[in-house]
Scaffold this motif. Structure first.
Motif, mmCIF file in Angstrom:
data_model
loop_
_atom_site.group_PDB
_atom_site.id
_atom_site.type_symbol
_atom_site.label_atom_id
_atom_site.label_comp_id
_atom_site.label_asym_id
_atom_site.label_seq_id
_atom_site.Cartn_x
_atom_site.Cartn_y
_atom_site.Cartn_z
ATOM 1 N N TYR A 417 -4.817 -8.996 4.181
ATOM 2 C CA TYR A 417 -3.307 -8.672 4.779
ATOM 3 C C TYR A 417 -3.035 -9.986 5.842
ATOM 4 N N CYS A 495 -2.919 3.697 6.307
ATOM 5 C CA CYS A 495 -2.517 3.009 5.327
ATOM 6 C C CYS A 495 -2.687 4.115 4.139
ATOM 7 N N ASN A 496 -1.285 4.435 3.636
ATOM 8 C CA ASN A 496 -1.454 5.407 2.605
ATOM 9 C C ASN A 496 -0.122 5.496 1.894
ATOM 10 N N LYS A 497 -0.333 5.091 0.565
ATOM 11 C CA LYS A 497 0.857 5.011 -0.488
ATOM 12 C C LYS A 497 1.106 6.235 -0.916
ATOM 13 N N PHE A 516 0.784 1.140 7.378
ATOM 14 C CA PHE A 516 0.701 -0.183 6.311
ATOM 15 C C PHE A 516 0.865 0.665 5.125
ATOM 16 N N ASN A 517 2.027 0.142 4.181
ATOM 17 C CA ASN A 517 2.146 0.866 2.791
ATOM 18 C C ASN A 517 2.739 2.206 2.928
ATOM 19 N N GLU A 519 4.742 5.195 2.287
ATOM 20 C CA GLU A 519 5.964 5.848 1.491
ATOM 21 C C GLU A 519 6.815 6.802 1.974
#
Length: 895
Positions: A417, A495-497, A516-517, A519
């Motif tokens: 990153y 950080c969890n998509k 981060f990331n 949705e």
């Protein structure tokens, strides 16, 4: 006159009077009790604060011992428990401040006479009782830790005698090489004893030991015996005899793996500078140590970089197949070797260690793939990778105590990153800079004037950092089990998509949260965040799917950093005015265009950033949208960065009087300035003696900028960008001796005032966009001596460009066009030997053909330039095609 009073009314009134007296009495009693309780609690908090100071001192002193002690040692466990007590003290103090802040208490004074005041005092008393109870529990825990340490021998007792004995053993005069071994089971303080011995005053004579060793080696190198007995000499005598010995000799001294800056100060007087061409070679991981020698000597720093990927791949193959008969890498493993060295990012030590590991796995493609997929696990489990970890960890251990936490914080960012290094960025605001972290942090993006824009951790170094962070309960990374009631991590990295967002329950003592990331951001989690996490100091929503900020934001009393950059938030709640500790408010590229008046209560605010760049009209003067401020914003006297302010809604001089109060500003951006306000703006800017970056845009392209009246411009100004008609450069620009970057857009200067810019001693970047209306532009000899980047764009009237030999000697990047009347490239461009990139915008086809390698008549002018590009636009500012000289596509385009 006789009044008839209804008996019911009379009784009701008497009852109310009695009730009122009772309420007053109850309030007085409650107030008295609160004052007494508050007084006792205040003393308890002060005592526990002092305890925290001692714990911090203890942790600083023991940190190196903990780092190097056996992982199963009792000492490490002891330090961990002490650290947890420190966390608890920090939390109770934060809670105490949360409900006893002087500003908050002052706001409540108006409620003293009301019934709700009694309820408030009852609630306050409850909180005070809770705080007092918590402090008692902490003291009990601290005492229990102390008792356990004494019970199980963890304390540093009985160490003085062994320390002195060991120190004497190490410092004796025995010439024969001696090995002193310290033996014992895990946890008996082997490392602590050794460290204490080296800190002992007996060992402070190690500089003398170094000088004696150096003297012996000097004599031995010439196969001579020392003329005198050096063992009996003190430091002054050793320096004297060493200088006498070197008086008429040319010598070379090699010092390997030097860590301390004062190393050179101790030995420089012994190493005589006799003008014989002597050399001192030193290896170190610290740039500060290398540059410390510059105070008294000529220094050349050779910065050793990691291998290029191709060379690293060759090293990996050689190591992995060193025991094979043919020593060749099979074709099916070639791709994997490249992926593995990418993982190592060219670090030779890491490449060799992984190669050694692969050497044990043969040529099994499956095993190689599994290694690539699970390299993180291998880092903890393999003796080969553990060796790399040990080496990299040593660099971390040697950092100053206050920088270790800064480096650990970088573990919150995902792998690869890019971490911003701007003034208000996550890294820089915590003091993490490349030099201070001794190259543990890698530079990934450098801007046009050489400033670092982005950095990141080496992958393997990040593994070390993440491992250490978890060990110290420093960071909790998601998606992991956040429902764990025992989670005490101070920093939360989410950080969890997936849409399966973790629910956090139990411990809410987190100090920072960064996303981060993401949705989806469930409302339930946001509710918890703003209501339960009251000790948060940093909250970073950058790029998160966030659409609003609730009024509960004001509950985060300790918040110092808030970012909603790149979110859909349109409005800030009025409760933002309660965040009296807030230092950074980042609204970049959010939908917030107007700030609430309560923003003026943020007296500690240093960075206020809010703008939105319109990508559809990037080359328009109004491509940037700023924010609107209310009156009295001059109360934000701590402000250092204000970027950017929209002036379209302001009229009169009050705005500029408020602006002049911001004397700590280092960066200022003003948009939509009207002509009549130019002088007032200049008066305000003169007050900003710390200003380093200034950007001013007029309200429209046809609006002149009146910026000529500034007798005393900010002397530290480094970056200046002016957007609007000037006709002539303001005279104060020539006084900016520290200016490194100047951009002029739509200036339409028609005289030769640009020539004077050539004498600015530190100018590195100069960009003109529709900034010059003359037919001839002349760069004189010995002008622009340090300039590296020159861009002359959209100069429609330019017919002739003259570059004297001896001008622009250091320019590396030159951009020209669109200049339809400029038919010929100056021949002296062949003298620009440092030029690496030459770009042309919408260059006529006939002119391009002159530069072609074979038949081009002007090719000789540019043949020394490695990269030549031709850019063609459909409309102003909208790039359409790019061709490189020598590319077959360029020939197709020309045909």
């Amino acid at each position: 006159m006789i009044y008839h009073l209804n008996i019911g009314e009379y009784l009701t009134r008497k009852v109310c009077q009695v009730a009122k007296r009772k309420r007053i009495e109850m309030a007085e009693i409650a107030m008295g009790a609160e004052v007494k309780l508050f007084g006792r609690l205040k003393k308890e908090v002060e005592n526990i604060r002092i305890e925290l100071d001692y714990i911090a001192c203890f942790l600083r002193q023991t940190d190196p011992m903990v780092d190097k002690e056996d992982s199963n040692g009792g000492f490490k466990l002891w330090a961990q428990h002490v650290r947890e007590v420190a966390f608890q003290i920090e939390d109770v103090m934060d809670e105490y401040k949360l409900y006893h802040d002087p500003v908050a208490r002052q706001q409540q004074q108006g409620l003293m006479a009301s019934l709700s005041r009694i309820g408030h005092m009852v609630q306050t008393a409850k909180r005070q009782l809770w705080a007092a109870s918590k402090i008692r529990d902490i003291k009990t825990s601290a005492n229990e830790i102390k008792e356990r340490s004494e019970r199980y021998g963890e304390a540093l007792v009985g160490i003085d005698s062994p320390r002195q004995e060991l120190a004497h053993r190490l410092a004796d005069a025995e010439l024969k090489r001696t090995i002193v071994s310290v033996v014992g089971m895990a946890g008996v303080e082997k490392t602590t004893l050794v460290r204490k011995a080296f800190d002992d005053e007996i060992m402070r004579g190690q500089v003398e030991v170094l000088l004696r060793t150096m003297m012996r080696q000097m004599y031995e190198s010439r196969k001579q015996s020392p003329a005198v007995r050096v063992d009996a000499m003190d430091g002054v005598e050793l320096i004297s005899i060493c200088r006498d010995y070197l008086y008429d000799k040319r010598y070379i001294v090699v010092s390997d793996d030097v860590w301390k800056e004062d190393f050179w100060r101790h030995i420089e007087h012994a190493l005589l500078d006799n003008n014989k061409g002597s050399k001192i070679l030193m290896t170190t991981r610290s740039m500060n140590t290398a540059e410390f020698c510059k105070k008294s000597s000529l220094v050349h720093v050779h910065n050793l970089e990691p291998h290029p990927l191709e060379k690293a791949q060759e090293l990996l193959r050689r190591t992995a197949f060193q025991y094979d008969e043919d020593k060749q890498c099979p074709e099916e493993l070639n791709g994997l070797t490249f992926e593995l060295v990418k993982r190592c990012q060219g670090l030779p030590l890491a490449v060799v260690a992984i190669g050694g590991l692969l050497a044990t796995k043969g040529k099994d493609v499956g095993q190689w793939k599994r290694l690539l997929e699970s390299l993180s696990a291998e880092l903890d489990g393999s003796p080969h990778i553990s060796y790399v970890k040990q080496i990299l960890s040593f660099s971390y251990y040697d950092l100053p105590y206050h920088l270790k936490g800064c480096l650990l914080f970088m573990g919150m960012f995902p792998e690869d990153y890019p971490i911003s290094c701007k003034t208000d960025s996550d890294v820089d605001r915590r003091g993490v800079r490349k030099r201070e972290t001794r190259s543990l942090v890698q530079v990934s993006v450098i801007d046009s004037i050489g400033d670092v824009r982005n950095c990141q951790l080496h992958d393997l170094m990040r593994e070390v950092v993440v491992s250490k962070s978890k060990e110290l309960s420093f960071i909790q990374t998601c998606p992991e089990n956040l429902s764990n009631h025992d989670c005490v991590a101070r920093h939360l990295s989410i950080c969890n998509k997936s849409n399966n967002f973790p629910m956090v329950v139990g411990n809410y003592q987190t100090h920072s949260a960064i996303f981060f990331n993401i949705e989806e951001l469930p409302k339930s989690f946001c509710f918890l965040l703003f209501t339960k996490f009251k000790l948060l100091k940093e909250l970073d929503f950058e790029g998160a799917p966030l659409t609003y900020i609730p009024e509960k934001l004001g509950n985060l009393f300790n918040l110092k950093y808030l970012s909603i950059r790149d979110t859909k938030v349109k409005k800030l709640p009025r409760s933002v005015g309660k965040l009296h500790k807030l230092q950074t408010l980042d609204l970049n590229r959010s939908s917030v265009s107007e700030l609430p008046v309560e923003i003026n209560m943020l007296f500690n605010l240093q960075y206020l950033v809010a703008y939105y760049k319109d990508k559809q009209s990037i080359y328009s003067i109004n491509s940037l949208r700023g924010m609107k401020l209310y009156s009295n914003f001059g109360s934000l006297e701590s402000l250092e960065k204000q970027y950017e302010v929209d002036l379209e809604a302001y009229s009169g001089g009050n705005f500029f009087r408020e602006l002049a109060r911001l004397k700590q500003l280092r960066k200022l951006c003003i948009t939509k300035l009207k002509s009549e306000s130019g002088n007032a703006l200049c008066d305000a800017i003169q007050q900003m003696i710390h200003l380093q970056s200034l950007r001013i845009s007029s309200i429209k392209e046809e609006e002149p900028l009146h910026l000529h009246t500034m007798p005393s411009p900010p002397v530290f100004l480094r970056c200046l960008r002016l957007r609007g008609i000037l006709m002539k450069l303001p005279g104060w620009i020539y006084e900016l001796r520290n200016l490194t970057k100047l951009t002029l857009e739509w200036s339409r200067i028609s005289d030769d005032s640009l020539q004077i810019l050539g004498v600015l001693p530190n100018l590195l970047f100069f960009w003109i966009f529709e900034g010059y209306s003359g037919a001839q532009l002349h760069f004189h000899k010995n002008h622009f001596k340090k300039l590296k980047d020159l861009r002359l764009c959209w100069l429609n009237d330019l017919k002739r460009l003259i570059i004297d030999e001896g001008s622009l000697t250091l320019v590396e990047h030159l951009e020209l066009g669109l200049s339809p009347q400029l038919e010929e490239l100056p021949a002296t461009i062949s003298h620009l030997k440092c030029l690496k990139t030459l770009s042309f915008n919408n260059m006529p086809i006939k002119s391009v053909q002159k530069l072609l390698p074979d038949e081009g008549s002007d090719h000789w002018k540019v043949r020394h330039i490695p990269n030549i590009y031709f850019l063609y636009f459909t409309v102003k500012g909208a790039q359409h095609r790019t061709y490189k000289l020598g590319d077959s596509r360029l020939l197709e385009f020309l045909s």
